[in-house]
Design an enzyme around this catalytic site. Structure first.
Site, PDB file in Angstrom:
ATOM      1  N   CYS A 146       0.834  -1.166   0.027  1.00 10.80           N
ATOM      2  CA  CYS A 146      -0.047  -0.087  -0.304  1.00 10.80           C
ATOM      3  C   CYS A 146       0.792   1.106  -0.066  1.00 10.80           C
ATOM      4  O   CYS A 146       1.473   1.650  -0.884  1.00 10.80           O
ATOM      5  CB  CYS A 146      -0.892   0.172   1.203  1.00 10.80           C
ATOM      6  SG  CYS A 146      -2.388   0.966   0.911  1.00 10.80           S
TER       7      CYS A 146
ATOM      8  N   HIS B 112      -3.957  -4.900  -0.285  1.00  8.64           N
ATOM      9  CA  HIS B 112      -3.397  -5.560   0.929  1.00  8.64           C
ATOM     10  C   HIS B 112      -3.471  -7.109   0.979  1.00  8.64           C
ATOM     11  O   HIS B 112      -4.404  -7.943   1.202  1.00  8.64           O
ATOM     12  CB  HIS B 112      -4.363  -5.113   2.393  1.00  8.64           C
ATOM     13  CG  HIS B 112      -4.208  -3.832   2.801  1.00  8.64           C
ATOM     14  ND1 HIS B 112      -3.339  -3.317   3.580  1.00  8.64           N
ATOM     15  CD2 HIS B 112      -4.649  -2.404   2.142  1.00  8.64           C
ATOM     16  CE1 HIS B 112      -3.408  -1.813   3.774  1.00  8.64           C
ATOM     17  NE2 HIS B 112      -4.102  -1.549   2.873  1.00  8.64           N
TER      18      HIS B 112
ATOM     19  N   GLU C  85      -2.820  -9.214   3.307  1.00  7.73           N
ATOM     20  CA  GLU C  85      -3.330  -9.845   4.293  1.00  7.73           C
ATOM     21  C   GLU C  85      -4.903  -9.687   4.637  1.00  7.73           C
ATOM     22  O   GLU C  85      -5.538 -10.127   5.605  1.00  7.73           O
ATOM     23  CB  GLU C  85      -2.473  -9.189   5.705  1.00  7.73           C
ATOM     24  CG  GLU C  85      -3.061  -7.950   6.229  1.00  7.73           C
ATOM     25  CD  GLU C  85      -2.803  -6.670   5.278  1.00  7.73           C
ATOM     26  OE1 GLU C  85      -3.506  -5.816   5.415  1.00  7.73           O
ATOM     27  OE2 GLU C  85      -2.227  -6.883   4.219  1.00  7.73           O
TER      28      GLU C  85
END
Length: 391
Positions: free
Chosen positions: A271, A356, A358
């Site tokens: 990001c 992202h 995750e």
């Protein structure tokens, strides 16, 4: 100004906990955009106005992660899904130790959550942390305004607060560097039996820490203002540049730091970290009209031709045409608008993604990026090619 009482529990919390808010009932509030457009609703913000950048999030769930994500620092988040809060707030979904948003704007806020892990309602959580919230807002129309006119500054204030005063305040511009507000103040280590990974904290989410520690690495998290000498002293095997808020160009120190780190370490950016790597390599970034925020963004990997659904939260993007004169190559793009989603260095073991991996909240399609970065032996690969740049 007072239109109806909250439930007894919430009312008692306001009375007994903090008189600075100065209210004991739900208020009639207004959301004033810097272009002069107003939206009305009810909620709590106390007696003074709050200022923030207004953005929208398109997920049906994941509101707790959004509220606590450091990348949302200084922003009012409009939830496009009409009902928020039905599963409450729990102990496990927060991405930091407290809310980072400046305010929450919803169509309907559930006051009676039903979930076995729920500890409190969203309204109680926001009241406890003194974060303003507005409900009964036409979020569909508000989102359309943001899409058509772009992300802008806004104010949440009592309905009778003078409009001209708010517009003057909105015209003053932003405050201090957002990364400085959310980065950790001290370094810390989470022991592990694997390799040593250093994370430069630009607004680090707990989800990234969970992904790394679950893979057994020894993790060291350092503040954004850490010196290159200190990083060399810590002698990590690899470096991750975390997510974070704001304009990447405001983080000039971090850009120069990363420029010096690139020849010496394998680096993976996420990001804001992705944008920092681009700037450090001579590319450029620009502000998007209304950004990407949601758990449903398709991204195409041009190396494999596979499309993955990703979780995103960013206001800025790497300018595609600025990549041409650098040592970077574009490896992934967004299918919605063609913006740059992944880059890789042509010489050094440096890679980054705009989204992202995750999730948190969102899909886990790109989760393997952590595994491949942790397990890959970049030094051995470069030695085989006759290029030894990695420490």
């Amino acid at each position: 100004m007072m239109v109806r009482l909250l439930g007894y529990h919430s009312l008692f919390r306001i009375w007994s906990r903090d008189e600075r808010w100065g209210v004991k009932a739900v208020q009639e509030l207004k959301i004033l955009l810097e272009n002069g457009i107003e939206f009305h609703g009810t909620g709590i913000c106390g007696e003074r106005p709050y200022i923030g950048e207004i953005v929208f999030f398109t997920g049906m769930t994941g509101y707790q992660e959004v509220l606590t994500d450091p990348s949302y620092h200084g922003q009012f988040v409009v939830m496009t899904y009409p009902l928020i809060g039905n599963y409450g707030i729990n102990d496990g979904d927060s991405e930091s130790n407290k809310p980072k948003v400046n305010g929450l704007i919803v169509k309907e806020l559930c006051e009676t959550p039903s979930h076995y892990q729920s500890k409190m309602s969203v309204s109680d959580y926001l009241l406890e942390e003194e974060i303003p919230f507005v409900t009964e807002v036409d979020t569909r129309e508000l989102t359309k305004v943001i899409r058509e006119e772009g992300t802008m500054r806004a104010s949440i204030a009592p309905l009778d607060y003078p409009k001209e005063v708010l517009l003057k305040e909105l015209g003053r511009g932003g405050g201090r560097n957002s990364v400085e507000c959310v980065t950790s103040q001290d370094a810390y280590t989470i022991p592990g039996e694997g390799g040593h990974v250093l994370v430069l904290d630009l607004g680090l989410k707990k989800g990234i820490i969970k992904e790394l520690t679950s893979r057994g690495v020894c993790l060291t998290v350092v503040p954004a203002f850490t010196s290159i000498e200190e990083i060399h002293r810590l002698s990590p095997d690899k470096i991750i540049l975390s997510n974070g808020p704001g304009d990447p160009k405001d983080s000039s120190y971090v850009i120069q730091l990363v420029k010096r780190l690139i020849p010496d370490y394998p680096i993976f950016g996420i990001c804001l970290g992705h944008q920092i790597i681009a700037l450090a390599c001579g590319a450029d970034t620009e502000k998007m009209k209304f950004g990407h925020r949601g758990p449903n963004h398709p991204v195409k990997d041009h190396r494999t031709n596979l499309v993955k659904i990703t979780s995103q939260n960013h206001n800025y993007t790497v300018r595609k045409e600025s990549i041409i004169k650098t040592d970077l190559e574009i490896i992934q793009t967004a299918l919605h608008d063609g913006t740059v989603e992944g880059i890789m260095h042509k010489t050094y073991p440096v890679m980054s993604v705009q989204y992202h991996p995750e999730g948190s909240p969102g899909p886990m399609d790109s989760n393997e990026l952590f595994h491949s970065f942790i397990e890959r032996d970049f030094k051995k690969e470069q030695e085989a090619r006759g290029k030894v740049h990695v420490r």
